[in-house]
Write a protein that holds these residues in place. Sequence first.
Motif, PDB file in Angstrom:
ATOM      1  N   HIS A   1      -2.372   5.405   3.425  1.00 42.16           N
ATOM      2  CA  HIS A   1      -1.172   4.948   3.064  1.00 42.16           C
ATOM      3  C   HIS A   1      -0.447   5.724   1.833  1.00 42.16           C
ATOM      4  O   HIS A   1      -1.456   6.637   1.406  1.00 42.16           O
ATOM      5  CB  HIS A   1      -1.335   3.556   2.635  1.00 42.16           C
ATOM      6  N   GLU A   2       0.608   5.745   1.393  1.00 43.33           N
ATOM      7  CA  GLU A   2       1.016   6.216   0.347  1.00 43.33           C
ATOM      8  C   GLU A   2       0.347   6.220  -0.975  1.00 43.33           C
ATOM      9  O   GLU A   2       0.293   7.380  -1.874  1.00 43.33           O
ATOM     10  CB  GLU A   2       2.683   5.936   0.082  1.00 43.33           C
ATOM     11  N   LYS A   3      -0.368   5.163  -1.222  1.00 41.62           N
ATOM     12  CA  LYS A   3      -1.328   4.930  -2.358  1.00 41.62           C
ATOM     13  C   LYS A   3      -2.203   6.227  -2.201  1.00 41.62           C
ATOM     14  O   LYS A   3      -2.478   6.788  -3.347  1.00 41.62           O
ATOM     15  CB  LYS A   3      -1.694   3.837  -2.448  1.00 41.62           C
ATOM     16  N   CYS A   4      -2.814   6.428  -1.231  1.00 36.15           N
ATOM     17  CA  CYS A   4      -3.950   7.443  -1.135  1.00 36.15           C
ATOM     18  C   CYS A   4      -3.258   8.806  -1.338  1.00 36.15           C
ATOM     19  O   CYS A   4      -3.691   9.778  -1.727  1.00 36.15           O
ATOM     20  CB  CYS A   4      -4.586   7.145   0.082  1.00 36.15           C
ATOM     21  N   HIS A   5      -2.072   9.060  -0.384  1.00 36.42           N
ATOM     22  CA  HIS A   5      -1.480  10.429  -0.346  1.00 36.42           C
ATOM     23  C   HIS A   5      -0.947  10.878  -1.699  1.00 36.42           C
ATOM     24  O   HIS A   5      -0.970  12.054  -1.984  1.00 36.42           O
ATOM     25  CB  HIS A   5      -0.347  10.079   0.462  1.00 36.42           C
ATOM     26  N   ARG A   6      -0.662  10.043  -2.728  1.00 39.99           N
ATOM     27  CA  ARG A   6      -0.373  10.277  -4.076  1.00 39.99           C
ATOM     28  C   ARG A   6      -1.503  10.290  -4.887  1.00 39.99           C
ATOM     29  O   ARG A   6      -1.069  10.884  -6.292  1.00 39.99           O
ATOM     30  CB  ARG A   6       0.667   9.355  -4.428  1.00 39.99           C
ATOM     31  N   ASN A   7      -2.596  10.173  -4.534  1.00 40.10           N
ATOM     32  CA  ASN A   7      -3.560  10.448  -5.345  1.00 40.10           C
ATOM     33  C   ASN A   7      -4.954  10.676  -4.616  1.00 40.10           C
ATOM     34  O   ASN A   7      -5.617  10.117  -3.797  1.00 40.10           O
ATOM     35  CB  ASN A   7      -4.138   8.879  -6.100  1.00 40.10           C
ATOM     36  N   GLN A   8      -5.296  11.980  -4.921  1.00 44.17           N
ATOM     37  CA  GLN A   8      -6.285  12.727  -3.972  1.00 44.17           C
ATOM     38  C   GLN A   8      -7.637  12.146  -4.301  1.00 44.17           C
ATOM     39  O   GLN A   8      -8.655  12.159  -3.416  1.00 44.17           O
ATOM     40  CB  GLN A   8      -6.156  14.255  -4.039  1.00 44.17           C
TER      41      GLN A   8
ATOM     42  N   ARG B   1       0.856  -1.293   0.172  1.00 46.65           N
ATOM     43  CA  ARG B   1       0.045   0.118  -0.006  1.00 46.65           C
ATOM     44  C   ARG B   1       0.966   1.190  -0.023  1.00 46.65           C
ATOM     45  O   ARG B   1       0.294   2.170  -0.226  1.00 46.65           O
ATOM     46  CB  ARG B   1      -0.963  -0.118   1.127  1.00 46.65           C
ATOM     47  N   ASP B   2       2.312   1.088   0.146  1.00 46.50           N
ATOM     48  CA  ASP B   2       3.104   2.241   0.140  1.00 46.50           C
ATOM     49  C   ASP B   2       4.086   2.175  -0.930  1.00 46.50           C
ATOM     50  O   ASP B   2       5.253   2.880  -0.873  1.00 46.50           O
ATOM     51  CB  ASP B   2       3.898   2.268   1.633  1.00 46.50           C
ATOM     52  N   SER B   3       3.893   1.152  -1.705  1.00 44.07           N
ATOM     53  CA  SER B   3       4.940   0.690  -2.615  1.00 44.07           C
ATOM     54  C   SER B   3       4.463   1.401  -4.250  1.00 44.07           C
ATOM     55  O   SER B   3       3.369   1.525  -4.572  1.00 44.07           O
ATOM     56  CB  SER B   3       5.071  -0.562  -2.981  1.00 44.07           C
ATOM     57  N   ARG B   4       5.478   2.139  -4.726  1.00 42.62           N
ATOM     58  CA  ARG B   4       5.303   2.640  -6.003  1.00 42.62           C
ATOM     59  C   ARG B   4       5.286   1.467  -7.153  1.00 42.62           C
ATOM     60  O   ARG B   4       4.749   1.722  -8.387  1.00 42.62           O
ATOM     61  CB  ARG B   4       6.268   3.695  -6.377  1.00 42.62           C
ATOM     62  N   GLN B   5       5.807   0.340  -6.689  1.00 44.25           N
ATOM     63  CA  GLN B   5       5.781  -0.682  -7.867  1.00 44.25           C
ATOM     64  C   GLN B   5       4.403  -1.561  -7.983  1.00 44.25           C
ATOM     65  O   GLN B   5       4.134  -1.768  -9.148  1.00 44.25           O
ATOM     66  CB  GLN B   5       6.858  -1.645  -7.710  1.00 44.25           C
ATOM     67  N   ALA B   6       3.902  -1.309  -6.873  1.00 44.76           N
ATOM     68  CA  ALA B   6       2.632  -2.278  -6.761  1.00 44.76           C
ATOM     69  C   ALA B   6       1.526  -1.320  -7.478  1.00 44.76           C
ATOM     70  O   ALA B   6       1.270  -0.263  -6.951  1.00 44.76           O
ATOM     71  CB  ALA B   6       2.348  -2.563  -5.353  1.00 44.76           C
ATOM     72  N   THR B   7       0.580  -1.875  -8.150  1.00 45.68           N
ATOM     73  CA  THR B   7      -0.431  -1.301  -9.048  1.00 45.68           C
ATOM     74  C   THR B   7      -1.639  -1.399  -8.099  1.00 45.68           C
ATOM     75  O   THR B   7      -1.756  -1.911  -6.965  1.00 45.68           O
ATOM     76  CB  THR B   7      -0.783  -1.928 -10.272  1.00 45.68           C
ATOM     77  N   TRP B   8      -2.707  -0.303  -8.506  1.00 47.17           N
ATOM     78  CA  TRP B   8      -4.135  -0.292  -7.597  1.00 47.17           C
ATOM     79  C   TRP B   8      -4.749  -1.611  -7.610  1.00 47.17           C
ATOM     80  O   TRP B   8      -5.227  -1.921  -6.720  1.00 47.17           O
ATOM     81  CB  TRP B   8      -4.864   0.911  -8.252  1.00 47.17           C
ATOM     82  N   LYS B   9      -4.596  -2.412  -8.951  1.00 48.19           N
ATOM     83  CA  LYS B   9      -5.184  -3.952  -8.816  1.00 48.19           C
ATOM     84  C   LYS B   9      -4.439  -4.662  -7.837  1.00 48.19           C
ATOM     85  O   LYS B   9      -5.139  -5.334  -7.116  1.00 48.19           O
ATOM     86  CB  LYS B   9      -4.885  -4.338 -10.096  1.00 48.19           C
ATOM     87  N   ASP B  10      -3.429  -4.493  -7.562  1.00 53.60           N
ATOM     88  CA  ASP B  10      -2.611  -5.519  -6.631  1.00 53.60           C
ATOM     89  C   ASP B  10      -2.949  -4.841  -5.345  1.00 53.60           C
ATOM     90  O   ASP B  10      -3.222  -5.945  -4.298  1.00 53.60           O
ATOM     91  CB  ASP B  10      -0.910  -5.160  -6.612  1.00 53.60           C
ATOM     92  N   VAL B  11      -3.166  -3.546  -5.065  1.00 51.00           N
ATOM     93  CA  VAL B  11      -3.443  -3.264  -3.649  1.00 51.00           C
ATOM     94  C   VAL B  11      -4.965  -3.811  -3.497  1.00 51.00           C
ATOM     95  O   VAL B  11      -5.094  -4.043  -2.249  1.00 51.00           O
ATOM     96  CB  VAL B  11      -3.346  -1.793  -3.627  1.00 51.00           C
ATOM     97  N   VAL B  12      -5.919  -3.503  -4.081  1.00 50.69           N
ATOM     98  CA  VAL B  12      -7.440  -3.733  -4.130  1.00 50.69           C
ATOM     99  C   VAL B  12      -7.637  -5.183  -3.713  1.00 50.69           C
ATOM    100  O   VAL B  12      -8.234  -5.797  -2.967  1.00 50.69           O
ATOM    101  CB  VAL B  12      -8.111  -3.233  -5.179  1.00 50.69           C
TER     102      VAL B  12
END
Length: 322
Positions: free
Chosen positions: A286-293, A252-263
Amino acid sequence: MMDKNKIIGRLEKSDSTILSFPDRGPWGDSRYRGNCSGWVQAFLIWKYHVKKLAELFSGSGTGYDVAKDMGISYIGADLNPNPVRPGILTVDAIEDEVPAEFMDADFLFMHPPYSNVCRIHWAGERAGYPDPSGELRKKDLGNMDWDTFMDVLNKVVMKYYSAMMNGGRMGILMGDVRRGGLHSMLMDIVKPGQLEQIIIKAQHNTTSSASAGKYASRNFVPIAHEYLMVIKKISPYIITFSLEKKYKCDIRDSRQATWKDVVAAALQKRGGTANLEELYKEIDGHEKCHRNQHWKEKIRQTLQLYPVFQRINTGVWHFASA
């Protein structure tokens, strides 16, 4: 005793990166469970033209016997206060300095105990030497848990490597242990100097192989090998070494993991099925959310985009592979 020419004749037939010796040879004492075949030391002496063999964890005297038959000098060290051969010193490898007699050896061999996960304990038990105070037991690597064992062993390897003559070699025979998970010495051991060779040594009559039929229907592959790592000292002063470092990352904090992976991971965390609010809660902060409002919208878009996610009710989603 065995004739040197007969030893070499046998070794010439086994000159490869896979060593297989069903018999242990006439050396040492087979009552020491876990000790290695003398053919291993014989192979190293022959292959690397060893003039003086030093051996740590000398145990039952196998290395001493082999060196004698091969006609070379030998010095050993072991925790045993009553060494089984005259060429073995009583040494605490953890606390004591490297014996001066080791420093002119052109090859140092060690076959260390494999921690307490192997349940092979020597001090005061099977080796037949006394330990009334219990102090020897504390120094016995075979009585240590895996992490402590590897930490201590790596310090011993570095200490003995530092004392080696420049151009000398070290050979370490080690294995994998499957008990409470797979433990691999080859992965966890420090590797100083120049790595010259990894040799596979076949094991025979192992407890793992004996249990193979019992676990045939499971994902159990019997361990039937050990590793023999050969390293060379290439500088008197500078020690280059590698040591495994483990990392941990939340996808959830990784730039390499896609949204598909996280969901998908969030759904699996919820047992395979979750509503949107539960998914938001799993990923929020998590970073995924911080990088996408617009992360909530992104989650909904991801759910609709991939067939692996199935809507089973209004706002409720299921991971099809769960």
